[in-house]
Design a protein around this motif. Structure first.
Motif: not given
Length: 779
Positions: A767-768, A771, A774
């Motif tokens: 997830w990190s 992110q 992005k």
């Protein structure tokens, strides 16, 4: 033949083990036994001052408290490092004195400082809690690359910059030439995360003094009793004949139970001092603190390619964490054990590998399933996959262009190995078909429609097995035709008993129920090299086959007498001696009965021995299992959760003794590889050196729900380096899985511009990464 080589025979040991009939080390009890508990350092690095045992000795049932001063008074030696590694300049590596109890300093959390012996386990634990130790805490270092940084605390004053060794192999000059003429250079930093072996059965021992002979006896969970016997003899300055080492059933080893440990030496010492048996069984948190760990490398890898994507040269610079003390084979694992396999399945003409081994205030690091080969395969397969993306050739095509062709076998690699057989191209092509790569685009589209991202990753691997020296087997045929096999390997749950019985069925025609397999007893089995590196059945089985051939040779003249013919006219097949060209025959059992009538040899239990033939077989070279693994997974970008959906395996194990055993090894290895890729990691607090993942609440192991369905195809090309044609199967899954899974994950995340993610790719890490990618794209 029925029960013979190649048959999917159910494991003969399972009925006993699954119905509570197993006998593990903790199941063994001796009359008058006592129990040990250890006082362990709460600090990663501390000077040890006074040790006050008065309160501990006042606990009811406590018999003694021992420190290193007591061991020194008895003249005990140090736990050895058995590696003969030389540094780049030819000098020896920096050794570490390793007493069974700390001397002067504790160098990692859990380092044993004192030993309490009591009548019960509870009293021993109570006593250990009341031993007062005067610690002076020091700054520590736990990070692998941090250990080399200037100004960091020194684990050992004799090792400047915490450097144990600086080692290399290959041709640095040739690699420099290759890089100078390269059209493209691809580089990647690759971390191989530290893991704990976590076998179902923890370590344990029970030490005693034989009342009649005065010999020291120890039951210990191990991967081979003979190496331990040799080490104990040196530590106690006694002949090997004064030690009787026994290993009963073992609930998993994975390399970690191959080594000697301080607790074993301390329990032997206490048993001799008290003249009573002393038992110690590790608890799970104690195991996290004291079992040898695995992996823990940080590498800089650079690959030189020409304009067509063909490999010109490879350079690898690795820092390997060895922990605070050198375990039995610690320096060997990241160097000779693993680095030679950085050639992989490819025709790279020039390679140079440099490894720096460093000390840290952590537990020792040694062999863990695959012992250096998984580390090499992960590095190589991640780097090549990355190169496939950078060049636009893709994962499959870049490998096709660089594979060693089967027509080139035997193939001498630039790092000194000679691959005897293998068809790497066929493994890849079959793996792509098995994984249904043709349908991947549709499956990716379906995942994306559901808000997920799907990826497919592949890895090819080759490893060197069947090392560790020769193995010995004695094939004993009793008067009643029953066979006793005494062999120097040690089963840890792999199914040795079944495999060995199948080889005996093939070579002597005996039924499994008529065979007893004896391992793990240094008195009954006089010599052996133990289990590790997928050597047991290829090397031990070859010794067994040779011993069986000697039995047939010894029995043939007696069979000829029974058949009233010349020995040259007798042939043996499937348990019967037959006069050539006739139907006149006698069984091995009949021949054994005849031979026993003229012998006075009696074995264990009073059985009369008809034939007893010993063979010690030395492999002339390694074997090279190889294959292709393909993983397909799905990522939830909102949570970072990864689900492995499909897993395909094509393996070349040479001759397969039992396909069911092989499937078990593949599934278990893939589970361990998946665990390392997605879940497992040992974490130390960088400031205090405390172990933050010291229990199964903090350290995640794969569960049944995490495992995908696994499809397997065997492309077996027999090895030419042993009489059975075997290559070994025990480590393949743990080698192929980590790079295949991480390559699949990178494929799934590629639309975000993510080109690499370190193991373990936990949901938070994934997830990190998404992110961060992005945010970078938005900027």
């Amino acid at each position: 033949m029925k029960f013979g080589i190649g048959q999917a025979v159910p494991r003969t040991e399972d009925a006993r083990l699954l119905t509570g009939g197993g006998r593990y080390t903790d199941d063994v009890s001796l009359p008058g036994q006592t129990h040990a508990a250890f006082v362990r350092s709460p600090y990663a690095f501390a000077a040890i001052g006074a040790i006050d045992s008065a309160d501990a000795l006042a606990v009811p049932g406590v018999l003694a408290v021992y420190t290193v001063a007591d061991l020194d008074a008895d003249g005990l030696g140090l736990l050895p490092c058995l590696s003969g590694l030389k540094q780049r300049d030819g000098s020896p590596y920096v050794g570490t004195p390793h007493p069974a109890l700390c001397k002067g300093f504790a160098r990692h959390v859990g380092d044993p400082v004192a030993m309490v012996v009591a009548e019960t386990p509870e009293a021993a634990r109570d006593g250990a809690e009341r031993v007062m130790v005067d610690y002076s805490e020091r700054d520590s270092v736990t990070g692998t690359t941090a250990a080399l940084e200037p100004g960091r605390p020194l684990v050992w004053d004799t090792a400047p910059n915490n450097l144990c060794f600086d080692w290399d192999t290959g041709d640095e000059a040739a690699v420099e030439v290759a890089f100078a003429k390269a059209d493209r250079i691809v580089d990647l930093e690759i971390v191989n995360n530290r893991v704990v072996a976590t076998p179902m059965e923890g370590r344990a021992c029970l030490a005693a003094v034989d009342a009649d002979s005065g010999r020291l006896q120890i039951y210990v969970t191990s991967q081979g009793v003979h190496s331990l016997r040799k080490q104990f003899a040196k530590i106690f300055n006694l002949p090997e004949s004064q030690f009787h080492v026994l290993t009963t059933d073992v609930g998993g080893g994975f390399g970690m139970k191959l080594f000697n440990y301080p607790e074993y030496v301390a329990c032997l010492f206490a048993a001799r001092r008290l003249n009573r048996p002393v038992k110690w069984t590790s608890e799970r948190t104690e195991a996290f603190l004291t079992d040898d760990h695995g992996r823990d490398h940080v590498s800089q890898a650079r690959l030189a390619l020409d304009a067509d994507g063909r490999f010109l040269g490879l350079r690898v610079d690795t820092v390997a964490n060895l922990g605070a003390y050198l375990s039995n084979y610690g320096p060997f694992i990241p160097t000779d054990a693993g680095s030679a396999m950085l050639v992989g399945s490819y025709t790279t003409p020039a390679l140079y590998v440099r490894v720096k081994g460093v000390f840290t205030n952590t537990q020792p690091v040694d062999a863990y399933r695959g012992a250096g080969r998984p580390e090499a395969a992960y590095l190589l397969e991640r780097l090549i996959d990355h190169a496939g993306r950078v060049t636009g050739l893709g994962a499959a095509e870049i490998r096709r262009r660089n594979f060693i062709p089967s027509s080139a076998m035997p193939y001498a690699t630039p790092l000194g190995q000679v691959y005897d057989t293998g068809d790497f191209v066929q493994n890849l092509e079959d793996g792509l078909v098995l994984a249904d790569v043709a349908g991947l685009a549709a499956r990716k589209a379906d995942s994306k429609a559901r808000g997920k991202r799907r990826g497919l990753g592949l890895s090819t691997y080759i490893e060197a097995c069947s090392g560790g020296g020769p193995e010995q087997a004695t094939v004993q045929v009793n008067a009643d035709g029953r066979v006793v096999l005494l062999i120097g390997t040690q089963t840890n749950g792999q199914g040795h008993e079944t495999a060995y019985k199948q080889i005996l069925a093939d070579r002597l025609g005996v039924a499994p129920e008529d065979v007893e397999v004896v391992q793990g007893d240094s008195d009954r089995v006089t010599w052996g090299s133990g289990t590790g590196g997928s050597r047991s059945v290829p090397v031990g089985g070859s010794a067994l086959a040779e011993g069986a051939a000697k039995v047939v040779k010894a029995a043939t003249p007696i069979a000829a007498d029974l058949l009233e013919t010349a020995a040259v006219d007798v042939e043996f097949d499937q348990g019967r001696f037959t006069v050539v060209g006739t139907d006149r025959s006698v069984s091995l059992k009949e021949v054994a009965a005849k031979a026993a009538a003229t012998t006075n040899a009696v074995g264990d239990g009073g059985a009369v021995i008809a034939f007893s033939e010993m063979a010690r077989w030395t492999p002339p070279a390694s074997t090279f299992p190889n294959g292709c693994h393909v993983a397909e997974l799905e990522v939830d970008p909102d949570t970072g959760v990864v689900e492995v959906l499909r897993y395909s395996v094509v393996d070349d194990f040479g001759t397969v003794i039992n396909p069911m055993l092989v499937m078990g090894q593949i599934h278990g290895g893939v589970a361990q590889g998946l665990g390392q890729a997605l879940q497992e990691r040992v974490v130390f607090d960088p400031d205090s050196g405390q172990l933050l993942t010291g229990s199964l609440m903090d350290y995640q192991l794969p569960r049944a729900a995490d495992m995908p369905p696994i499809s397997v195809k065997l492309n077996c090309v027999p090895s030419t380096t042993n009489m059975l044609g075997m290559k070994g199967a025990g480590e393949a899954g743990a080698i192929g899985a980590p790079p295949a899974i991480i390559n699949a994950l990178v494929d799934a995340l590629s639309e975000y511009g993510i080109t690499h993610i370190d193991m373990p790719a936990t949901p938070h890490a994934v997830w990190s990464a998404i992110q961060a990618a992005k945010a970078q794209a938005a900027a």
